[in-house]
Design an enzyme around this catalytic site. Structure first.
Site, short mmCIF file in Angstrom:
data_model
loop_
_atom_site.label_atom_id
_atom_site.label_comp_id
_atom_site.label_asym_id
_atom_site.label_seq_id
_atom_site.Cartn_x
_atom_site.Cartn_y
_atom_site.Cartn_z
N CYS A 29 21.83 -9.49 47.18
CA CYS A 29 22.22 -10.69 47.30
C CYS A 29 23.03 -10.97 48.59
O CYS A 29 23.60 -11.96 48.86
CB CYS A 29 23.13 -11.32 45.83
SG CYS A 29 24.71 -10.32 45.99
N CYS A 75 28.81 -4.18 44.01
CA CYS A 75 28.47 -5.64 44.65
C CYS A 75 29.49 -6.73 43.91
O CYS A 75 29.54 -6.74 42.74
CB CYS A 75 26.86 -6.01 44.36
SG CYS A 75 26.58 -7.68 44.13
N GLU A 103 16.97 30.20 17.36
CA GLU A 103 15.51 30.17 17.42
C GLU A 103 14.90 29.22 18.59
O GLU A 103 15.61 28.54 19.20
CB GLU A 103 14.85 29.33 16.34
CG GLU A 103 15.07 27.89 16.14
CD GLU A 103 15.13 27.12 14.68
OE1 GLU A 103 16.21 27.62 14.01
OE2 GLU A 103 14.39 26.47 14.67
N LYS A 148 13.39 26.71 21.10
CA LYS A 148 13.18 25.21 21.01
C LYS A 148 11.89 24.99 21.89
O LYS A 148 11.71 25.27 22.95
CB LYS A 148 14.37 24.66 22.15
CG LYS A 148 14.24 23.08 22.01
CD LYS A 148 15.59 22.54 22.75
CE LYS A 148 15.73 20.95 22.29
NZ LYS A 148 14.71 20.11 23.13
N ASP A 176 8.90 23.04 23.12
CA ASP A 176 8.56 21.82 23.98
C ASP A 176 7.31 21.04 23.47
O ASP A 176 6.25 21.33 24.34
CB ASP A 176 8.57 22.26 25.38
CG ASP A 176 8.94 21.07 26.33
OD1 ASP A 176 8.91 19.66 25.94
OD2 ASP A 176 8.98 21.11 27.62
N LYS A 205 20.00 25.08 26.59
CA LYS A 205 18.72 24.89 27.35
C LYS A 205 18.59 25.84 28.64
O LYS A 205 19.71 26.41 29.03
CB LYS A 205 18.69 23.46 28.23
CG LYS A 205 18.98 22.33 27.18
CD LYS A 205 17.90 22.08 26.28
CE LYS A 205 16.70 21.20 27.06
NZ LYS A 205 17.06 19.81 27.41
N CYS A 208 24.25 -12.51 41.56
CA CYS A 208 23.51 -11.65 42.31
C CYS A 208 22.14 -11.39 41.41
O CYS A 208 22.19 -11.00 40.10
CB CYS A 208 24.05 -10.23 42.33
SG CYS A 208 23.22 -8.74 42.97
N CYS A 258 25.65 -6.02 49.47
CA CYS A 258 24.63 -5.51 48.17
C CYS A 258 23.23 -5.83 49.24
O CYS A 258 23.07 -7.20 49.56
CB CYS A 258 24.94 -6.72 47.15
SG CYS A 258 23.49 -6.83 46.21
N TYR A 277 10.76 23.74 11.42
CA TYR A 277 12.16 24.15 11.49
C TYR A 277 13.26 23.35 10.90
O TYR A 277 14.39 23.55 11.17
CB TYR A 277 12.43 24.23 13.05
CG TYR A 277 12.32 23.00 14.01
CD1 TYR A 277 13.09 21.73 13.63
CD2 TYR A 277 11.25 23.04 15.04
CE1 TYR A 277 12.74 20.64 14.42
CE2 TYR A 277 11.06 21.79 15.54
CZ TYR A 277 11.76 20.49 15.19
OH TYR A 277 11.71 19.60 15.96
S1 IVH Z 1 16.41 20.99 15.04
C1 IVH Z 1 18.97 18.05 13.41
N1 IVH Z 1 15.04 23.05 16.02
O1 IVH Z 1 14.25 19.10 20.16
C2 IVH Z 1 18.12 19.13 13.91
N2 IVH Z 1 14.68 20.86 17.09
O2 IVH Z 1 16.47 17.85 21.46
C3 IVH Z 1 16.86 18.44 14.47
N3 IVH Z 1 13.00 20.73 18.95
O3 IVH Z 1 14.13 16.01 18.50
C4 IVH Z 1 16.01 19.26 15.35
N4 IVH Z 1 12.41 22.70 18.61
O4 IVH Z 1 11.95 17.60 18.66
C5 IVH Z 1 15.25 21.74 16.06
N5 IVH Z 1 13.63 24.81 16.81
C6 IVH Z 1 14.00 23.45 17.03
C7 IVH Z 1 13.69 22.89 17.66
C8 IVH Z 1 13.73 21.27 17.86
C9 IVH Z 1 12.55 21.85 19.31
C10 IVH Z 1 13.24 19.61 19.46
C11 IVH Z 1 13.13 18.45 18.17
C12 IVH Z 1 14.48 17.70 18.55
C13 IVH Z 1 14.61 17.89 19.91
C14 IVH Z 1 16.11 17.80 20.15
#
Ligand code: IVH
Length: 704
Positions: free
Chosen positions: A429, A444, A123, A125, A127, A321, A450, A426, A233
């Site tokens: 110092c 250093c 799914e 992620k 932002d 990512k 320092c 350094c 989620y």
């Molecule tokens: S699952 C244990 N699902 O990404 C699982 N996180 O880098 C908990 N986030 O802190 C997270 N979309 O804020 C999950 N589809 C998604 C997400 C998601 C965004 C964020 C979330 C988490 C962060 C981790």
């Protein structure tokens, strides 16, 4: 009575005055924090606090248990009250390449000892910022931000104005904690910024900042006017399970009225995960909201439970990512920063440039070789192109980490430019800086002399996983070191004795007042009680991170026990030394570093001075008191056929046991799999209890 000079107070009037002040100041504090209606201004408050302290200085034996100088503090910086998450809010490990995704799948299989198909969900992620929503009997009771994962801020009033969050749910478990992401759509972000600018306010730099700024508003009517949305989620505490799989659980949340993401898909191999990732990537620009990757989760919740978690990330999920965004800009100069271990880190100062919505003006250059165009093995990177002041460079950001430099454009290099010469001293110092054979980092040699190292060590000392002293951050540490008030950690705990009152009192320093000084002293006092693992982490011993500090603390449990072992292990040999090396997760390099730290005179003195100011709390093993395994030392040997070594170890630790790599008289149980050899022999000769894999599983199941 306020008018009677303190010097003229009799003992009985002083007692009455202290009682009056305690009551009045507590009321003022309360009114201030709840933000309803402050009952006095800061100046009045400060003068009453000062009077209270003055009377206490005259009549120390009259100090009340509820004296404002002891009880008032804990500044709630933002004005939100704090919420402790019953189930911590986790973060995710990252995958950056297809290969990383295949490795994730292999790790999962290996841990579970499964050869067949494993199902995953994939799914987007989102932002935004994560939010935890607690429903009690179907009614939204508390909404809290993530904070540090353990404690967040109460934003309940604001969460009610976020689209996709139901206020009431029918048919939900009595306790239901739903987790997800608050975000702002591109359209809404554009319109909000337009309004901001028309009102003469600063625009937000990206939708995530806008969402965070809008949710964290003390005045919920502002949140109401900001269009925020939510995707569910995950979940935290539950009084009854939602479903048997991740996918079905999310469907259930949707039926409860939560918005969920329509691009969530069930996949049966790493290859299908990757192809869904590609699909989402092509749609990314048209989604209408920001995403920064794709999250994969093991679908079967029973398998998720078996996989469990590492320190802060689950083993059953990973974030794949999207590639980092990049931008070209001019490198104006190269600065050298000195870290807490004396490492000289080159930093590129850049002509500010926007990379993926964030303005970047610094980037790391890692080390001398990196600037020269060489990797850690001496092989060319960037085709061997070096980096110089005045160059045009390509900057990229991966996640929230400090930006890096990917490439340099030689065609734009100024004619007069010269290769960068890495300093041999350094810059702070002036001590010699040298590189150990085989290391990329120059250090250093000034040690505690320092100032830069001193400041960095102290900053680490008060940082989050360490002493975490509220109100004592980078700025304050720098000022205290510069003023000569603090040279080493122990000095923090004697600050009040030295600068609590009198001519040089902290309250008289610029930027401080009676109240803020008192708050700081209180925050420091709170940390006089410190768990052993935090103390060990705070010392900043080389190679000892948060996790290793916890491992050591769990192994020795008490400060006395720990220190006695370090002393006994001084010569890097003998029983104590072997014991240390046998702790799972402690290697020889770390063991040597720790033992030497406590043996070396300067650091030893520093620690003793510090500990004299503290009460070091024992680390209590996570134990279910009913568990016959809590506190026991277990060794696994031979081949386990039903569960992997990693899972066996994780489960033993979950039940409060210590897992060790070698058998000694201190071993409580040896779990012997097939083809067990020398460890089994040794256990038998020492009379250690030996169990088979089956017996061990039965025992573990009993204690579940
Ligand atoms: S699952 C244990 N699902 O990404 C699982 N996180 O880098 C908990 N986030 O802190 C997270 N979309 O804020 C999950 N589809 C998604 C997400 C998601 C965004 C964020 C979330 C988490 C962060 C981790």
């Amino acid at each position: 009575m306020t008018d009677i000079p303190v010097g003229n107070l009799s003992e009985s009037t002083a007692r009455a005055e202290l009682a009056r002040l305690a009551k009045l100041l507590a009321r003022a504090e309360n009114a201030y924090h709840t933000k309803d209606a402050p009952i006095m201004d800061d100046a009045k408050y400060d003068s009453l606090m000062a009077r209270n302290s003055e009377i206490e200085a005259q009549f120390p034996h009259l100090q009340r248990k509820d004296s404002p100088s002891l009880t008032i503090g804990a500044p709630v910086a933002s004005g939100f009250s704090k919420v402790r998450h019953a189930v911590p809010m986790l973060s995710l490990g990252n995958a950056f390449s297809d290969e990383d995704v295949r490795e994730f799948d292999m790790r999962v299989r290996k841990f579970l000892k499964i050869d067949g198909v494993i199902e995953y969900t994939a799914e987007p992620k989102i932002d935004g910022l994560s939010l935890s929503l607690l429903y009690k009997n179907g009614v939204l009771a508390v909404a809290a931000t993530r904070g540090d994962g353990e404690t967040g801020e109460d934003v309940t009033a604001n969460a009610r104005f976020v689209e996709g969050i139901p206020h009431e749910i029918s048919g939900a478990p009595d306790v239901l904690e739903v987790r997800g992401e608050v975000y702002m759509r591109h359209e809404d972000f554009g319109a909000l910024n337009h309004r901001q600018m028309q009102a003469g306010e600063k625009p937000f730099s990206n939708p995530r900042n806008a969402a965070a700024g809008s949710l964290r508003q003390l005045d919920a009517s502002i949140t109401k006017a900001r269009p925020l949305a939510f995707f569910a989620y995950a979940w935290g505490a539950l009084s009854a399970p939602l479903a048997k799989t991740q996918f079905a659980a999310i469907e259930q949340l949707e039926r409860f009225g939560f918005a969920t993401n329509g691009l969530t898909k069930l996949c049966t191999s790493p290859e299908t995960l990757i192809s869904h990732y590609r699909k989402i990537e092509t749609r990314r620009a048209n989604l209408g909201y920001d995403i920064d990757g794709v999250v994969y989760k093991v679908n079967d919740l029973a398998l998720q439970a078996r996989l469990g978690m590492r320190a802060t990330t689950p083993r059953w999920a990973i974030a794949h990512k999207f590639p980092a965004e990049t931008a070209w800009t001019r490198l104006e100069s190269i600065d050298i920063q000195v870290g807490r271990t004396g490492a000289l880190s080159p930093v590129a100062r850049l002509l500010p440039v926007t990379v993926g919505g964030v303005v970047v003006s610094n980037a790391t250059l890692h080390n001398e070789d990196y600037i020269k165009g060489l990797d850690s093995n001496g092989n060319p990177i960037r085709k061997g192109r070096d980096i110089r002041e005045g160059d045009w460079v390509e900057v990229y950001r991966a996640g929230d980490v400090i930006p890096k430099i990917r490439d340099v454009d030689l065609s734009r290099r100024p004619k007069e430019s010269t290769a960068y010469i890495f300093p041999t001293r350094c810059p702070v110092c002036g001590a010699e800086a040298s590189r150990t054979e085989g290391e990329a980092t120059a250090r250093c040699n000034g040690g505690f002399n320092c100032d830069a190292q001193r400041i960095e060590k102290l900053k680490h000392f008060v940082s989050r996983g360490a002493f975490d002293i509220e109100g004592l951050g980078r700025k304050q540490i720098e000022a205290f070191v510069m003023a000569g008030w603090v040279r080493e950690p122990a000095d923090i705990f004697t600050l009040k004795r030295r600068y609590g009152q009198g001519e040089n009192a902290l309250a008289k320093r610029e930027g401080w007042a009676d109240k803020s000084a008192q708050n700081l002293f209180n925050a420091i006092d709170i940390r006089r009680h410190i768990p052993l693992n935090r103390l060990l982490f705070a010392l900043g011993i080389r190679h000892v991170g948060e996790r290793a500090a916890m491992t050591l603390a769990k192994a020795y449990q008490s400060w006395q026990g720990f220190l006695a072992t370090m002393d006994a292990a001084q010569g890097h040999e003998g029983k104590a030394w072997d014991e240390l090396n046998n702790i799972d997760g402690i290697g020889a390099v770390m063991a040597a570093s720790v033992v030497d730290y406590f043996h070396e005179e300067t650091t030893r003195n520093l620690v003793e001075g510090l500990v004299a100011e503290l009460t070091v709390e024992d680390v209590v093993l996570q134990q279910d008191d009913a568990s016959p395994l809590s506190g026991k030392t277990i060794v696994f040997t031979g081949t386990l056929s039903q569960i992997s070594r990693a899972e066996a170890k994780a489960r033993a630790e979950m039940m409060g046991a210590k897992v060790s790599g070698s058998v000694s008289a201190k071993t409580d149980i040896l779990v012997a799999g097939e083809k067990a050899g020398s460890k089994l022999k040794k256990a038998i000769s020492l009379g250690v209890k030996v169990v088979s894999e089956e017996e061990w599983l039965a025992l573990a199941d009993q204690t579940r």
